[in-house]
Scaffold this motif. Structure first.
Motif, PDB file in Angstrom:
ATOM      1  N   ASN A  13     -40.017  35.939   1.162  1.00 27.32           N
ATOM      2  CA  ASN A  13     -39.580  37.113   1.915  1.00 27.32           C
ATOM      3  C   ASN A  13     -38.245  37.605   1.348  1.00 27.32           C
ATOM      4  O   ASN A  13     -37.222  36.919   1.449  1.00 27.32           O
TER       5      ASN A  13
ATOM      6  N   THR B 243     -34.314  50.196   9.787  1.00 25.97           N
ATOM      7  CA  THR B 243     -34.036  49.087   8.872  1.00 25.97           C
ATOM      8  C   THR B 243     -34.552  47.783   9.479  1.00 25.97           C
ATOM      9  O   THR B 243     -35.081  47.750  10.583  1.00 25.97           O
TER      10      THR B 243
ATOM     11  N   HIS C 161     -36.215  39.891   2.299  1.00 29.33           N
ATOM     12  CA  HIS C 161     -35.160  40.107   3.290  1.00 29.33           C
ATOM     13  C   HIS C 161     -34.437  38.783   3.578  1.00 29.33           C
ATOM     14  O   HIS C 161     -33.204  38.722   3.614  1.00 29.33           O
TER      15      HIS C 161
ATOM     16  N   ASN D 271     -26.499  40.702   9.523  1.00 33.74           N
ATOM     17  CA  ASN D 271     -26.298  39.440   8.815  1.00 33.74           C
ATOM     18  C   ASN D 271     -25.107  38.649   9.336  1.00 33.74           C
ATOM     19  O   ASN D 271     -24.967  37.467   9.034  1.00 33.74           O
TER      20      ASN D 271
ATOM     21  N   GLU E 298     -32.348  37.640   0.446  1.00 28.47           N
ATOM     22  CA  GLU E 298     -31.114  38.412   0.274  1.00 28.47           C
ATOM     23  C   GLU E 298     -30.068  37.990   1.302  1.00 28.47           C
ATOM     24  O   GLU E 298     -28.887  37.829   0.976  1.00 28.47           O
ATOM     25  N   GLU E 299     -30.503  37.815   2.545  1.00 27.03           N
ATOM     26  CA  GLU E 299     -29.590  37.401   3.599  1.00 27.03           C
ATOM     27  C   GLU E 299     -29.019  36.020   3.310  1.00 27.03           C
ATOM     28  O   GLU E 299     -27.819  35.791   3.431  1.00 27.03           O
TER      29      GLU E 299
ATOM     30  N   ALA F 140     -28.083  46.027   7.779  1.00 27.61           N
ATOM     31  CA  ALA F 140     -28.061  44.657   7.267  1.00 27.61           C
ATOM     32  C   ALA F 140     -26.688  44.004   7.362  1.00 27.61           C
ATOM     33  O   ALA F 140     -26.582  42.815   7.678  1.00 27.61           O
TER      34      ALA F 140
END
Length: 216
Positions: free
Chosen positions: A10, A169, A12, A195, A15-16, A191
């Motif tokens: 995933n 988003t 997302h 985050n 990246e997180e 984000a």
């Protein structure tokens, strides 16, 4: 740079996780390690599912290497529904419905809003559990040999399920979840803010602190 495997593809989540762990770690995805099989996820708890996935990847790919593996599982727990959808959050619409709707965010949201129709109690929480599997025999770390190879980190954010979607988003249930203390949904906050305050971010922060403290 140290390597660590996140048992997911995933983007997302990856990246997180990379943003939170920073430049000290290079996060490898399932695709990066050429793991293409379906990971086991048959537990009736978030803790069990997260551990199943991390343990599978560690035992099949890294048993003889000193690379930690972690996996996560997340559930949206709605008070008025007795904790539903919980561990079934990603497959909510497929339960007693069309199996093709598994991991269909739009269908999941529609079902949840339908079940809450006319309900005034909209209290809910997102809960993430991260399971980390390490080689506890690695004497170069500060982890004693007698300690378990399995470690868990939990992150929770409380909020409300709104009545209509807002925001573009994020992913999953983000457009209908408004965290306490904010006027926007996760899908509206963006984000950067999400985050910092999300359930997964809180669990990831605990993981990051553990990795730093134990010098992994």
């Amino acid at each position: 740079m140290k390597k660590i495997v996140f048992a997911t593809n995933n983007k997302h989540k990856l990246e997180e996780a990379q943003q939170i762990l920073g430049n000290e770690f290079k996060i490898l995805s399932l695709a990066d390690i050429n793991c293409h099989e379906e990971l086991p996820e048959t537990s009736d708890t978030l803790e069990g599912n997260a551990y199943q996935k991390a343990e599978y990847v560690w035992s099949h790919y890294f048993r003889d290497e000193k690379i930690p593996v972690f996996a996560d599982d997340t559930g949206l727990e709605v008070e008025a529904l007795g904790g539903e959808p919980g561990v079934l959050s990603a497959r909510y619409a497929a339960i007693d419905g069309d199996p093709q709707q598994s991991h269909d965010s739009e269908a999941n949201m529609k079902k949840l809003l339908r079940k809450l129709d006319g309900e005034d109690n909209r209290t809910a929480r997102f809960r993430t559990v991260i399971s980390l599997v390490i080689d506890a025999s690695d004497t170069t770390t500060e982890i004693p040999l007698y300690m378990e190879k399995r470690w868990e980190f939990e992150g929770i954010v409380n909020g409300q399920i709104i009545r209509e979607r807002r925001g573009t988003t994020g992913f999953g249930y983000d457009p209908i979840f408004q965290p306490d203390g904010y006027e926007q949904t996760f899908a509206e906050l963006g984000a950067d803010i999400k985050n910092q305050i999300s359930h997964r971010a809180r669990a990831m922060q605990k993981l990051a602190e553990f990795l730093k403290d134990k010098n992994l």
